[in-house]
Design an enzyme around this catalytic site. Structure first.
Site, PDB file in Angstrom:
ATOM      1  N   CYS A 158      -6.303  -9.459   2.928  1.00  0.00           N
ATOM      2  CA  CYS A 158      -7.511  -8.632   3.078  1.00  0.00           C
ATOM      3  C   CYS A 158      -8.750  -9.498   3.295  1.00  0.00           C
ATOM      4  O   CYS A 158      -9.358  -9.451   4.359  1.00  0.00           O
ATOM      5  CB  CYS A 158      -7.698  -7.749   1.848  1.00  0.00           C
ATOM      6  SG  CYS A 158      -6.442  -6.471   1.720  1.00  0.00           S
TER       7      CYS A 158
ATOM      8  N   VAL B 224       0.830  -1.206   0.000  1.00  0.00           N
ATOM      9  CA  VAL B 224       0.000   0.000   0.000  1.00  0.00           C
ATOM     10  C   VAL B 224       0.864   1.255   0.000  1.00  0.00           C
ATOM     11  O   VAL B 224       0.677   2.170  -0.808  1.00  0.00           O
ATOM     12  CB  VAL B 224      -0.963  -0.034   1.221  1.00  0.00           C
ATOM     13  CG1 VAL B 224      -1.550   1.333   1.499  1.00  0.00           C
ATOM     14  CG2 VAL B 224      -2.070  -1.045   0.959  1.00  0.00           C
TER      15      VAL B 224
ATOM     16  N   THR C 220      -2.238  -4.615   9.348  1.00  0.00           N
ATOM     17  CA  THR C 220      -3.223  -4.842  10.414  1.00  0.00           C
ATOM     18  C   THR C 220      -3.642  -6.318  10.307  1.00  0.00           C
ATOM     19  O   THR C 220      -4.704  -6.632   9.771  1.00  0.00           O
ATOM     20  CB  THR C 220      -4.437  -3.891  10.262  1.00  0.00           C
ATOM     21  OG1 THR C 220      -4.789  -3.817   8.882  1.00  0.00           O
ATOM     22  CG2 THR C 220      -4.145  -2.507  10.779  1.00  0.00           C
TER      23      THR C 220
ATOM     24  N   ARG D  86       1.208 -14.550   1.460  1.00  0.00           N
ATOM     25  CA  ARG D  86       0.542 -14.377   2.754  1.00  0.00           C
ATOM     26  C   ARG D  86      -0.883 -14.911   2.695  1.00  0.00           C
ATOM     27  O   ARG D  86      -1.637 -14.600   1.779  1.00  0.00           O
ATOM     28  CB  ARG D  86       0.533 -12.904   3.157  1.00  0.00           C
ATOM     29  CG  ARG D  86       1.903 -12.421   3.589  1.00  0.00           C
ATOM     30  CD  ARG D  86       1.878 -10.998   4.030  1.00  0.00           C
ATOM     31  NE  ARG D  86       1.707 -10.092   2.907  1.00  0.00           N
ATOM     32  CZ  ARG D  86       1.672  -8.769   3.028  1.00  0.00           C
ATOM     33  NH1 ARG D  86       1.773  -8.212   4.208  1.00  0.00           N
ATOM     34  NH2 ARG D  86       1.529  -8.003   1.968  1.00  0.00           N
TER      35      ARG D  86
ATOM     36  N   ASP E 202      10.008   3.074   7.206  1.00  0.00           N
ATOM     37  CA  ASP E 202       9.708   1.660   7.450  1.00  0.00           C
ATOM     38  C   ASP E 202      10.582   1.180   8.594  1.00  0.00           C
ATOM     39  O   ASP E 202      11.756   1.567   8.682  1.00  0.00           O
ATOM     40  CB  ASP E 202       9.960   0.828   6.192  1.00  0.00           C
ATOM     41  CG  ASP E 202       9.144  -0.448   6.191  1.00  0.00           C
ATOM     42  OD1 ASP E 202       8.179  -0.542   5.411  1.00  0.00           O
ATOM     43  OD2 ASP E 202       9.478  -1.357   7.000  1.00  0.00           O
TER      44      ASP E 202
HETATM   45  N1  LIG Z   1      -2.052  -5.290   0.188  1.00  0.00           N
HETATM   46  C1  LIG Z   1      -3.306  -5.056  -0.124  1.00  0.00           C
HETATM   47  O1  LIG Z   1      -3.840  -5.599  -1.078  1.00  0.00           O
HETATM   48  C2  LIG Z   1      -4.108  -4.058   0.663  1.00  0.00           C
HETATM   49  C3  LIG Z   1      -5.186  -3.447   0.037  1.00  0.00           C
HETATM   50  C4  LIG Z   1      -5.926  -2.507   0.741  1.00  0.00           C
HETATM   51  C5  LIG Z   1      -5.605  -2.260   2.074  1.00  0.00           C
HETATM   52  N2  LIG Z   1      -4.572  -2.898   2.668  1.00  0.00           N
HETATM   53  C6  LIG Z   1      -4.269  -2.571   4.054  1.00  0.00           C
HETATM   54  O2  LIG Z   1      -3.158  -1.670   4.064  1.00  0.00           O
HETATM   55  C7  LIG Z   1      -2.355  -1.898   5.219  1.00  0.00           C
HETATM   56  C8  LIG Z   1      -0.919  -2.186   4.792  1.00  0.00           C
HETATM   57  O3  LIG Z   1      -0.896  -3.400   4.060  1.00  0.00           O
HETATM   58  P1  LIG Z   1       0.293  -3.796   3.080  1.00  0.00           P
HETATM   59  O4  LIG Z   1      -0.238  -4.897   2.227  1.00  0.00           O
HETATM   60  O5  LIG Z   1       0.871  -2.604   2.437  1.00  0.00           O
HETATM   61  O6  LIG Z   1       1.348  -4.379   4.111  1.00  0.00           O
HETATM   62  P2  LIG Z   1       2.850  -4.792   3.766  1.00  0.00           P
HETATM   63  O7  LIG Z   1       3.204  -5.852   4.715  1.00  0.00           O
HETATM   64  O8  LIG Z   1       3.027  -5.026   2.296  1.00  0.00           O
HETATM   65  O9  LIG Z   1       3.692  -3.476   4.106  1.00  0.00           O
HETATM   66  C9  LIG Z   1       3.715  -2.925   5.371  1.00  0.00           C
HETATM   67  C10 LIG Z   1       5.078  -2.297   5.621  1.00  0.00           C
HETATM   68  O10 LIG Z   1       4.997  -1.676   6.892  1.00  0.00           O
HETATM   69  C11 LIG Z   1       6.199  -1.915   7.595  1.00  0.00           C
HETATM   70  N3  LIG Z   1       5.925  -1.792   9.002  1.00  0.00           N
HETATM   71  C12 LIG Z   1       5.345  -2.683   9.855  1.00  0.00           C
HETATM   72  N4  LIG Z   1       5.230  -2.160  11.085  1.00  0.00           N
HETATM   73  C13 LIG Z   1       5.751  -0.901  11.023  1.00  0.00           C
HETATM   74  C14 LIG Z   1       5.940   0.125  11.968  1.00  0.00           C
HETATM   75  N5  LIG Z   1       5.553  -0.024  13.226  1.00  0.00           N
HETATM   76  N6  LIG Z   1       6.518   1.266  11.568  1.00  0.00           N
HETATM   77  C15 LIG Z   1       6.934   1.425  10.284  1.00  0.00           C
HETATM   78  N7  LIG Z   1       6.775   0.483   9.342  1.00  0.00           N
HETATM   79  C16 LIG Z   1       6.193  -0.660   9.716  1.00  0.00           C
HETATM   80  C17 LIG Z   1       6.636  -3.301   7.150  1.00  0.00           C
HETATM   81  O11 LIG Z   1       8.024  -3.486   7.314  1.00  0.00           O
HETATM   82  C18 LIG Z   1       6.213  -3.299   5.672  1.00  0.00           C
HETATM   83  O12 LIG Z   1       7.259  -2.866   4.838  1.00  0.00           O
HETATM   84  C19 LIG Z   1      -3.035  -3.017   5.985  1.00  0.00           C
HETATM   85  O13 LIG Z   1      -3.918  -2.466   6.914  1.00  0.00           O
HETATM   86  C20 LIG Z   1      -3.823  -3.741   4.908  1.00  0.00           C
HETATM   87  O14 LIG Z   1      -4.935  -4.432   5.425  1.00  0.00           O
HETATM   88  C21 LIG Z   1      -3.796  -3.776   1.991  1.00  0.00           C
END
Ligand SMILES: NC(=O)c1ccc[n+]([C@@H]2O[C@H](COP(=O)([O-])OP(=O)(O)OC[C@H]3O[C@@H](n4cnc5c(N)ncnc54)[C@H](O)[C@@H]3O)[C@@H](O)[C@H]2O)c1
Length: 412
Positions: A264, A16, A89, A332, A35
């Protein structure tokens, strides 16, 4: 909000956060990507993209023009005009919301967010997360009396790997804490997105996201159940779905698969059930949909065994495509995991082949020529030579409805 020289801090540089960074840079924002994974920060600053929706050259270009830098240091957000939270999350081991990454991220940014900045949460969570979880951390930290900060929830809807819908052209929901927050958050998203929808509260935005993904879970679960009912009477469920899809209104096709995958659809509905329970309610339909879909890999394993040669004690099964979605390397919550377990429990030898996944469950992708008795298409990953297996006479269970009519292929 004048964008030139404005700074956007994005917390979490994953599926995201990173595409958001590129969309914002394209719109003229300078971006600092924060990050807490040092490895990820190093990778990004070397100009290597860890996600499919962003190319390495986009990152290299943004770094070269001074528009992007990745950092582990949260104090680098101190001059940011907007701070977007994009951290995971997930669920904990009891399948309840695990807000640890979110809490940690908010605690880390809180001391550095400047007066007048806008903090938006794009992470998916239950209604009330912005108001009751995120904002209290600010109130209990440096406080909000002398430091006016604006807050909004704007859940991300990105669909990784989608060639059509992206950060820019996917309509964005924005729910601000108050009118000032709403105005500032709308300004921010209007600078990046083609279409921004103002909703009346953060809770509406948060709940909408859960509804969208729960809608998918429930419909997929219905098709999973329907698949089993049809199979028991020798009816081809995919033909049924094709036929029902000719109705020009009131029907939307969902297809069966090995289960539900990704971070998700299997996860967000459980934020909803947890939230319901917290409020003394129950989301029975959602719970049932979760159960039905979690049982699907067992059904698929039984279908695999029906294709196996009867004389063999130990059946060699090759899983084709173990990422949760075609075109991605992301494993995942992949339903391939549960299928693999079920097949191992039935005494099978299970190997897997996925051109985009290097390592999974402690093993590596085998060559397509591996000597298998049955192959299962879990995900129709590009680059899998299904024709080779078909020519070799291997029975193939296609759980993706992609190879109908090909010799040796049985559709789920
Ligand atoms: N991937 C999807 O398809 C998607 C779509 C819509 C919404 N979301 C939501 O968006 C959010 C992020 O998902 P994502 O898929 O991008 O996750 P991701 O795991 O791909 O990326 C998250 C990043 O955040 C970093 N991170 C974790 N804890 C941290 C912290 N405390 N401080 C700083 N960085 C931190 C991780 O190292 C990672 O690089 C989630 O809530 C998810 O449900 C995801």
């Amino acid at each position: 909000m004048p964008i030139k020289n404005s700074l956007l801090a994005i917390i979490g540089q994953g599926y995201v956060g990173l595409p958001l960074a590129i969309a914002a840079i394209d719109a003229g924002w300078r971006v600092v990507g924060v990050d807490n994974s040092g490895e990820r920060v190093v990778t990004l600053n070397r100009g290597i993209s860890p996600v499919e929706d962003v190319s390495s050259w986009q990152i290299q270009d943004a770094i070269a023009t001074g528009m992007y830098i990745a950092t582990e240091d949260f104090s680098d957000i101190a001059s940011a005009d907007v701070v977007a939270i994009c951290v995971p999350t997930p669920l904990d081991s009891d399948r309840n919301p695990d807000l640890h990454p979110l809490l940690s991220a908010v605690r880390s940014i809180e001391p550095h967010v400047r007066k007048g900045a806008v903090v938006v949460s794009e992470s998916t969570s239950y209604p009330g997360t912005l108001r009751n979880v995120i904002i209290p951390i600010f109130e209990n930290g440096l406080g909000l009396k002398d430091r006016e900060v604006y807050f909004a929830a704007a859940p991300e809807r990105v669909n990784p790997g989608d060639q059509v819908w992206n950060q820019k052209n996917t309509p964005r929901l924005v729910g601000g804490l108050n009118p000032e927050s709403q105005e500032k958050a709308l300004d921010f998203y209007n600078s990046i997105c083609d279409s921004v929808i103002s909703v009346s509260s953060p809770e509406i935005a948060e709940a909408s996201k859960l509804l969208e993904n729960t809608f998918r879970l429930v419909n997929i679960a219905l098709i999973h159940e329907f698949t089993q009912l049809c199979d028991s009477q020798d009816i081809d469920v995919n033909q049924v779905i094709d036929a029902a899809s000719t109705k020009p209104y009131g029907f939307m096709p969902f297809r069966p698969g090995v289960g539900i995958g990704g971070h998700c659809i299997p996860v967000d509905p459980l934020y909803l059930t947890w939230w319901a329970n917290q409020n003394g309610q129950s989301a029975r339909l959602v719970q049932l949909a979760d159960e039905v879909s979690n049982a699907m890999p067992t059904y698929v394993a039984n279908r695999v065994m029906k294709l196996a040669p009867v004389h063999k004690n130990e059946v060699n099964v090759m899983l084709l495509g173990v990422a949760y979605k075609a075109g991605l390397s992301d494993v995942r919550e992949t339903p391939a995991r549960a299928l693999r377990e079920r097949l191992l429990n039935q005494g099978c030898v299970v190997e897997w082949h996925d051109p985009l996944v290097e390592e999974w469950e402690g093993s590596n992708s085998v060559d397509i020529s591996w000597d298998c008795d049955v192959a299962v298409i879990v995900t129709n990953q590009p680059g899998i030579d299904v024709i080779y297996l078909s020519n070799k006479g291997v029975p193939i269970l296609d759980c993706t409805n992609s190879y109908s009519g090909l010799s040796g292929v049985t559709l789920i």
